[in-house]
Design an enzyme around this catalytic site. Structure first.
Site, short mmCIF file in Angstrom:
data_model
loop_
_atom_site.label_atom_id
_atom_site.label_comp_id
_atom_site.label_asym_id
_atom_site.label_seq_id
_atom_site.Cartn_x
_atom_site.Cartn_y
_atom_site.Cartn_z
N LYS A 115 -48.49 22.61 5.04
CA LYS A 115 -47.50 21.57 5.31
C LYS A 115 -46.11 21.97 4.83
CE LYS A 115 -48.78 19.16 1.04
NZ LYS A 115 -49.57 18.04 0.47
N TYR A 165 -17.38 21.61 -12.30
CA TYR A 165 -16.98 20.25 -11.90
C TYR A 165 -17.07 19.29 -13.08
CZ TYR A 165 -16.94 21.17 -6.87
OH TYR A 165 -16.63 21.64 -5.62
C1 LIG Z 1 -50.54 18.62 -0.37
C2 LIG Z 1 -51.97 18.29 -0.24
C3 LIG Z 1 -52.95 19.21 -0.61
C4 LIG Z 1 -52.63 20.49 -1.32
O1 LIG Z 1 -52.29 20.19 -2.67
P1 LIG Z 1 -51.95 21.32 -3.73
O2 LIG Z 1 -51.82 20.57 -4.99
O3 LIG Z 1 -50.68 21.94 -3.29
O4 LIG Z 1 -53.07 22.29 -3.73
C5 LIG Z 1 -54.27 18.90 -0.34
N1 LIG Z 1 -54.61 17.72 0.25
C6 LIG Z 1 -53.69 16.80 0.59
C7 LIG Z 1 -54.13 15.54 1.23
C8 LIG Z 1 -52.34 17.04 0.35
O5 LIG Z 1 -51.43 16.11 0.66
#
Ligand SMILES: *Cc1c(COP(=O)(O)O)cnc(C)c1O
Length: 362
Positions: free
Chosen positions: A35, A256
């Site tokens: 993702k 800044y």
């Molecule tokens: C992001 C996600 C994962 C992976 O999680 P990590 O902590 O990066 O291993 C697995 N399952 C779901 C539903 C997620 O949203």
């Protein structure tokens, strides 16, 4: 080649992390979460590298993300859409051969309606909420689904799935509570294998593995919890060029707002990365770069395109225009860099900007 900051992504280390996670999860099989463009690292490069290692199950959050990657993976790869389906997108999902998580009875009904009209039931994963209160069906909905098989007439369920809220802390009692909640779901759907563990879950031990694990961050070199530390290797390295150096007298205001005032004479360097490149603004005052092991604190606020570091700890002349300093690498891990900004590795990776020259090594 322009002498820009470089983001080096080590696909060999990624593959090694996949093998390490798979070994930790065996005999469960290991998928991979891609993702958010593989946590910002480029799903089009990550997906084939993991496929080569034998990974066949790829998880996305959005339908659109999975649609982009589907054509570049062989047909035996399974692509899952974890956030579920918006009404009206079912046909696109089915035609692309993607597998949605069904997170509510409404989504079950929509997918089933399409499946009833199709030559065969459509594959899906049933997601249940086991205590995170984010996505998935609640216990009453699970019971209803189990007692009315007609609701799933057009669906071929592959897994019962849930997500752990506290796998980063092996001692958190929530982990066991979520496991118990999924035990109840599985008595309702005894034929369905379990898909539960994210990276942290893999390292909570075999009770959490089910049939298929869904690691993300550990593949990309983040350490999800202490037991993972021994087997996960860094994947990302970030080197940033110096764009100017100067020496300032005591009392000089830096950056800044002039928040930082030099307490003594200081030698400074501006380096070419700022918040537009994913450096959190909170790093000013807490973050640092490294040069050959020497810590060079960030001083003043992070700008959009640059930040100033204190190079007084190095012999004069060591850093010049074009020299490079390390932000993420052997002297400062991804997790340490994130901790300095009071955030997590996930947020650092997914916000890495688009201006870095990306180098993939394998
Ligand atoms: C992001 C996600 C994962 C992976 O999680 P990590 O902590 O990066 O291993 C697995 N399952 C779901 C539903 C997620 O949203």
């Amino acid at each position: 080649m322009v002498a820009a900051a470089t983001l080096t992504i080590d696909l060999g280390a990624l593959r090694g992390n996949y093998r390490a996670v798979r070994a930790a999860a065996a005999p469960a099989s290991a998928g991979a979460v891609l993702k958010a463009d593989s946590y910002g690292l480029g799903a089009e490069r990550i997906a084939p590298a993991l496929y080569d290692e034998g990974c066949r199950d790829f998880f996305f959050a959005h339908l659109a993300e999975a649609l982009i990657i589907r054509p570049i993976l062989a047909p035996d790869a399974r692509l899952f859409v974890m956030n579920g389906l918006q009404p009206g997108t079912e046909r696109v999902c089915a035609e692309a051969g993607l597998i949605p998580m069904l997170n509510s009875l409404e989504q079950v009904a929509n997918w089933s309606a399409l499946g009833v009209a199709a030559p065969e039931p459509l594959p899906a994963v049933l997601q249940f909420d086991s205590g995170m209160s984010r996505l998935g069906m609640e216990p009453a909905e699970a019971r209803r689904l189990a007692s009315e098989p007609a609701l799933l007439a057009g669906v071929k369920p592959l897994y019962a799935m849930s997500h752990l809220a506290c796998a980063d802390d092996p001692a958190d009692p929530e982990n066991g509570q979520q496991l118990a909640a999924m035990g109840e779901v599985r008595t309702l759907f005894p034929a369905l294998p379990l898909c539960l563990a994210n990276s942290g879950g893999v390292f909570l031990g075999p009770d959490f593995h089910g049939a298929l694990v869904r690691p993300g961050i550990a593949l990309y070199g983040g350490i999800p919890n202490p037991p993972a530390e021994k087997v996960i290797s860094p994947v990302v390295r970030l080197d940033v060029p110096v764009i100017q150096t100067r020496t300032v007298p005591p009392g000089t205001r830096i950056g800044y707002g002039g928040d930082f005032v030099a307490p003594a004479e200081m030698r400074l360097a501006a380096i070419e990365a700022g918040y537009a490149d994913g450096l959190p603004r909170h790093l000013g005052g807490t973050g640092a770069a490294f040069f050959e092991g020497v810590r060079l604190p960030m001083v003043g606020r992070v700008s959009m395109d640059s930040v100033v570091i204190d190079i007084s700890g190095l012999p004069p002349g060591t850093l010049r225009l074009g020299s490079r300093v390390e932000l993420i690498g052997p002297h400062q891990t991804l997790d340490q860099f994130a901790a300095a900004a009071d955030t997590i590795a996930y947020e650092i990776l997914t916000r890495l900007g688009r201006r870095y020259q990306r180098i993939y090594k394998d």
